[in-house]
Scaffold this motif. Structure first.
Motif, PDB file in Angstrom:
ATOM      1  N   GLY A 313       0.935  -1.618   0.109  1.00  0.00           N
ATOM      2  CA  GLY A 313       0.074  -0.132   0.324  1.00  0.00           C
ATOM      3  C   GLY A 313       0.867   1.344   0.095  1.00  0.00           C
ATOM      4  O   GLY A 313       0.174   2.464   0.233  1.00  0.00           O
ATOM      5  N   ASP A 314       2.237   1.320  -0.008  1.00  0.00           N
ATOM      6  CA  ASP A 314       2.899   2.522   0.296  1.00  0.00           C
ATOM      7  C   ASP A 314       4.001   2.720  -1.183  1.00  0.00           C
ATOM      8  O   ASP A 314       4.218   1.403  -1.601  1.00  0.00           O
ATOM      9  CB  ASP A 314       4.028   2.275   1.876  1.00  0.00           C
ATOM     10  N   ALA A 315       3.256   3.534  -2.018  1.00  0.00           N
ATOM     11  CA  ALA A 315       3.958   4.375  -2.982  1.00  0.00           C
ATOM     12  C   ALA A 315       4.767   4.683  -3.253  1.00  0.00           C
ATOM     13  O   ALA A 315       4.944   5.986  -4.148  1.00  0.00           O
ATOM     14  CB  ALA A 315       3.054   4.073  -4.173  1.00  0.00           C
ATOM     15  N   SER A 316       4.928   5.599  -2.184  1.00  0.00           N
ATOM     16  CA  SER A 316       5.708   6.984  -1.409  1.00  0.00           C
ATOM     17  C   SER A 316       6.858   6.581  -2.302  1.00  0.00           C
ATOM     18  O   SER A 316       7.298   8.009  -2.695  1.00  0.00           O
ATOM     19  CB  SER A 316       5.766   7.645  -0.418  1.00  0.00           C
ATOM     20  N   MET A 317       7.971   5.896  -2.264  1.00  0.00           N
ATOM     21  CA  MET A 317       8.950   5.759  -2.871  1.00  0.00           C
ATOM     22  C   MET A 317       8.861   5.968  -4.803  1.00  0.00           C
ATOM     23  O   MET A 317       9.721   6.200  -5.186  1.00  0.00           O
ATOM     24  CB  MET A 317       9.834   4.234  -3.609  1.00  0.00           C
ATOM     25  N   LYS A 481       3.927   4.808 -14.732  1.00  0.00           N
ATOM     26  CA  LYS A 481       2.217   5.040 -15.314  1.00  0.00           C
ATOM     27  C   LYS A 481       1.851   5.664 -13.789  1.00  0.00           C
ATOM     28  O   LYS A 481       1.906   6.598 -14.558  1.00  0.00           O
ATOM     29  CB  LYS A 481       1.512   3.947 -15.890  1.00  0.00           C
ATOM     30  N   THR A 482       1.760   5.632 -13.017  1.00  0.00           N
ATOM     31  CA  THR A 482       1.348   5.995 -12.016  1.00  0.00           C
ATOM     32  C   THR A 482       2.345   7.566 -12.212  1.00  0.00           C
ATOM     33  O   THR A 482       1.936   8.772 -11.299  1.00  0.00           O
ATOM     34  CB  THR A 482       1.297   5.334 -10.884  1.00  0.00           C
ATOM     35  N   GLN A 483       3.850   7.041 -12.272  1.00  0.00           N
ATOM     36  CA  GLN A 483       4.377   8.749 -12.369  1.00  0.00           C
ATOM     37  C   GLN A 483       4.275   9.904 -13.418  1.00  0.00           C
ATOM     38  O   GLN A 483       4.394  10.335 -13.793  1.00  0.00           O
ATOM     39  CB  GLN A 483       5.713   8.237 -12.301  1.00  0.00           C
ATOM     40  N   VAL A 484       3.669   9.122 -14.707  1.00  0.00           N
ATOM     41  CA  VAL A 484       3.220   9.852 -15.446  1.00  0.00           C
ATOM     42  C   VAL A 484       1.821  10.867 -15.316  1.00  0.00           C
ATOM     43  O   VAL A 484       2.091  11.773 -16.029  1.00  0.00           O
ATOM     44  CB  VAL A 484       3.485   8.886 -17.098  1.00  0.00           C
ATOM     45  N   TRP A 485       1.040   9.694 -14.576  1.00  0.00           N
ATOM     46  CA  TRP A 485       0.156  10.678 -14.193  1.00  0.00           C
ATOM     47  C   TRP A 485       0.283  11.654 -12.827  1.00  0.00           C
ATOM     48  O   TRP A 485      -0.255  12.792 -13.588  1.00  0.00           O
ATOM     49  CB  TRP A 485      -1.223   9.870 -13.378  1.00  0.00           C
ATOM     50  N   ALA A 486       1.362  11.450 -12.259  1.00  0.00           N
ATOM     51  CA  ALA A 486       1.467  12.388 -11.597  1.00  0.00           C
ATOM     52  C   ALA A 486       2.413  13.996 -12.719  1.00  0.00           C
ATOM     53  O   ALA A 486       1.961  14.898 -12.527  1.00  0.00           O
ATOM     54  CB  ALA A 486       2.072  12.042 -10.584  1.00  0.00           C
ATOM     55  N   LEU A 487       3.224  13.014 -13.192  1.00  0.00           N
ATOM     56  CA  LEU A 487       3.617  14.444 -14.342  1.00  0.00           C
ATOM     57  C   LEU A 487       2.183  15.005 -15.357  1.00  0.00           C
ATOM     58  O   LEU A 487       3.150  16.559 -15.599  1.00  0.00           O
ATOM     59  CB  LEU A 487       4.786  14.363 -14.909  1.00  0.00           C
ATOM     60  N   HIS A 521      -1.650   0.996 -10.064  1.00  0.00           N
ATOM     61  CA  HIS A 521      -1.945   1.609  -8.437  1.00  0.00           C
ATOM     62  C   HIS A 521      -0.673   0.436  -7.892  1.00  0.00           C
ATOM     63  O   HIS A 521      -0.479   0.633  -6.776  1.00  0.00           O
ATOM     64  CB  HIS A 521      -2.227   2.234  -8.076  1.00  0.00           C
ATOM     65  N   ASP A 522      -1.346  -0.862  -8.410  1.00  0.00           N
ATOM     66  CA  ASP A 522      -0.651  -1.912  -7.580  1.00  0.00           C
ATOM     67  C   ASP A 522       0.332  -2.579  -8.258  1.00  0.00           C
ATOM     68  O   ASP A 522       1.270  -2.907  -7.435  1.00  0.00           O
ATOM     69  CB  ASP A 522      -1.823  -3.061  -7.633  1.00  0.00           C
ATOM     70  N   TRP A 529      10.101  -2.741  -6.549  1.00  0.00           N
ATOM     71  CA  TRP A 529      10.709  -3.609  -5.860  1.00  0.00           C
ATOM     72  C   TRP A 529      11.142  -5.186  -6.405  1.00  0.00           C
ATOM     73  O   TRP A 529      12.396  -5.212  -6.327  1.00  0.00           O
ATOM     74  CB  TRP A 529      10.396  -4.128  -4.474  1.00  0.00           C
ATOM     75  N   PHE A 530      11.055  -5.305  -7.230  1.00  0.00           N
ATOM     76  CA  PHE A 530      11.434  -6.423  -8.632  1.00  0.00           C
ATOM     77  C   PHE A 530      13.129  -5.413  -9.384  1.00  0.00           C
ATOM     78  O   PHE A 530      14.543  -6.289  -9.044  1.00  0.00           O
ATOM     79  CB  PHE A 530      10.836  -6.877  -9.763  1.00  0.00           C
ATOM     80  N   LEU A 531      12.465  -4.671  -9.746  1.00  0.00           N
ATOM     81  CA  LEU A 531      14.207  -3.868  -9.578  1.00  0.00           C
ATOM     82  C   LEU A 531      15.219  -3.315  -9.398  1.00  0.00           C
ATOM     83  O   LEU A 531      16.061  -3.689  -9.159  1.00  0.00           O
ATOM     84  CB  LEU A 531      13.506  -2.787 -10.933  1.00  0.00           C
ATOM     85  N   ARG A 532      14.447  -3.707  -7.930  1.00  0.00           N
ATOM     86  CA  ARG A 532      15.348  -3.444  -6.992  1.00  0.00           C
ATOM     87  C   ARG A 532      16.050  -4.119  -6.121  1.00  0.00           C
ATOM     88  O   ARG A 532      16.889  -4.058  -5.472  1.00  0.00           O
ATOM     89  CB  ARG A 532      14.608  -3.031  -5.224  1.00  0.00           C
TER      90      ARG A 532
END
Length: 586
Positions: A313-317, A481-487, A521-522, A529-532
């Protein structure tokens, strides 16, 4: 400095013009790492490597009163190639090389591959100049605490660090990319510990999408920042060094003197560590367990004690500094379209979705509306709403607009060859016809196609191969995608476009989450985290929904092929992309 990739003559001329502008007002100009050629040369280093004396000859005559120079370059020395930096003293009308430092720590991880193309240096020492005793390091060299300590012990009072640090981490709450901010404590440490000045000159510009943000900085012996260059801009930032600051700091904090006293003991310890001896086995600490006595609470498990990392539920990263991200992407478009590839215009397929709207807005801010053509490319089954939204964003940006209906082209193929085509095949066929039209208009307009695909779609493989992914420059490909929406919200994209459900608009009534089985969003935090480096088991253990983790993991691992160039049978030792390596902008 923004070097022109591989254009040594142009870069030498730029150095000469900056020397002329500086005149006698400066004692020393420090240029960045590999400023003669650009940094990401890959296999081309062999074509553009020179000796220090050759560089001196190419620089030509030193004007009267010219400053000394520090220049980063790829060096050919004793039949080997190094990433090097040379200190030139301007004397008697010539540039005399006083000292060459060869980079010792070659980053070979992530987006770096230095050790494949150059050899590591093996010598580290301070040297005398008309301006005092100095030491030089290159980029990662100073990330290791031992190297500046060696230079300080050798008498260096100023440490010069040409760098080429690509910008990564445009996180919310930071005025600089995380990779650039990370430099400050690294530089302040040796400056304060040893009482030395540390001067860093960073590369600027874009090289094949790797953005060098600049941010050169001068640090005083007490850790004070004397000067800092702006981001993404070429220019000269001035620092005035007061040598008495060294004496004051070393008197107040005599750590260098302490180090000198302990040096004989440390030499023995270093020699022993270098031989791999003296390593003592340490017994593992016993695991905590409940003794069952005294009514104490049971020891918490390590899993329950986790306080960082993935949290459901945390997407702040994924939160971005949107203003800095916008600035970086606008600069990226200018650099890659105009400066690197020689175009003045771009052409974009505008679908009415958020991705193409954001690319359009960024392109207009980078190049101006008259240099951006947005193409509406409807097919018979396209949503009327998509056409309306595409018109809306085109009007809002002022970009040049054109509508090309591809229905007859697609249906002509279908009627003649594939009358029983499925809805999915027809949608992919339409997407590829759009790419054909975009590239043809590119040739007509002398405008480079600009991409619109985001990172989530690319990782999922959720796009039409050789269609959506075909434009050669893409500003959004590293944004979820969620970052594109924010931008998009930050850029002022109309809310009707931002808020509607994501859809490829290939099949009527089908949205992205219908086909993917998960919302962005999910999915985006799980992808992150997979990429990390986290595994599916790691995330499930931390409370993530197992079915969602499985969906993301399966799609991610089933589509690597879509993100690569065609697979070629390697039959020689000079295979393109395997052995014959040249960067895209070379």
């Amino acid at each position: 400095m923004k070097p022109r990739k591989g254009d040594v003559r142009a870069n030498l001329d730029r150095i000469g013009s900056l020397v002329a502008e500086a005149g006698s007002d400066y004692d020393l100009l420090i240029f960045p790492e590999t400023c003669l050629t650009g940094y990401f040369l890959q296999g081309a280093v062999a074509e553009l490597a020179f000796g220090a004396d050759e560089v001196a000859d190419m620089l030509g005559r030193a004007p009267d009163g010219a400053p000394d120079l520090v220049v980063g370059f790829y060096e050919r020395h004793r039949r080997r190639i190094y990433n090097s930096v040379v200190y030139f003293s301007a004397s008697g009308g010539r540039y005399l090389p006083l000292h060459v430092h060869r980079k010792m720590f070659l980053p070979t991880y992530g987006l770096f591959d230095e050790a494949r193309f150059v050899k590591p240096g093996r010598e580290l020492r301070a040297f005398d100049t008309p301006l005092g005793r100095m030491g030089m390091l290159i980029c990662e060299d100073i990330w290791h605490s031992l190297t500046p300590a060696v230079l300080a012990l050798d008498g260096a009072e100023i440490i010069l660090v040409p760098g080429a640090s690509p910008a990564r981490g445009f996180v919310a709450g930071s005025d600089r990319p995380a990779s650039i901010r990370r430099w400050d404590p690294i530089l302040e440490g040796p400056a304060m510990e040893h009482g030395v000045f540390v001067l860093v000159s960073q590369l600027v510009g874009s090289e094949g999408g790797k953005l060098f943000a600049g941010g050169s900085v001068a640090i005083a012996p007490d850790g004070t920042t004397l000067a800092r260059a702006p981001l993404f801009e070429e220019g000269v930032v001035t620092a005035v060094l007061d040598r008495t600051a060294i004496d004051r700091h070393r008197f107040e904090s005599p750590l260098l003197s302490d180090l000198e006293q302990q040096l004989p003991n440390l030499r023995d310890a270093l020699a022993r560590a270098g031989r791999g001896r003296g390593r003592e086995a340490v017994a593992p600490a016993p695991e905590e367990e409940d003794s069952g006595a005294g009514g104490g609470a049971p020891a918490r498990s390590h899993r329950a004690a986790a306080t960082h990392g993935p949290i459901p539920g945390d997407a702040s990263m994924l939160d971005l500094n949107l203003e800095l991200t916008e600035r970086a992407l606008v600069e990226f478009i200018r650099e890659e379209i105009v400066r690197r590839r020689g175009f003045e215009k771009v052409v974009i397929g505008v679908s009415g979705g958020v991705d193409s709207a954001v690319s359009l807005c960024l392109a207009v801010r980078a190049l101006g509306p008259k240099n951006v053509t947005g193409l509406r490319l409807p097919y018979a089954t396209s949503s009327p709403e998509s056409l309306e939204h595409a018109a809306m964003v085109l009007e809002a940006t002022g970009a040049v607009s054109r509508t090309l209906d591809i229905t007859a082209s697609v249906d002509g193929y279908i009627a003649r060859h594939e009358p029983d085509i499925s809805a999915l095949r027809r949608g992919n066929l339409a997407a590829r016809f759009r790419a054909l039209a975009i590239f043809d208009q590119s040739a007509l307009l002398r405008a480079l196609p600009l991409g619109t695909g985001n990172k989530s779609e690319r990782l999922f493989g959720y796009y039409t191969w050789h269609a959506d992914d075909s434009p050669p420059v893409n500003p959004l490909g590293d944004l979820f995608k969620t970052q594109v929406w924010a931008l998009a919200r930050h850029l002022g994209v109309p809310s009707e476009i931002v808020e509607k459900p994501a859809s490829a608009d290939l099949v009527q009534g089908i949205h992205d989450h219908d086909e993917l089985g998960i919302s962005y969003h999910d999915a985006d935090p799980i992808l992150h985290w997979f990429l990390r480096g986290y595994s599916p088991a790691d995330l499930v253990r931390r409370g993530f929904d197992e079915s969602q983790v499985d969906i993301v993991w399966s799609r991610l691992n089933a589509t690597h092929w879509k993100r690569e160039l065609p697979t070629v049978a390697v039959l020689s030792s000079t295979a393109i992309g395997e052995s014959y390596l040249r960067p895209v902008d070379y």
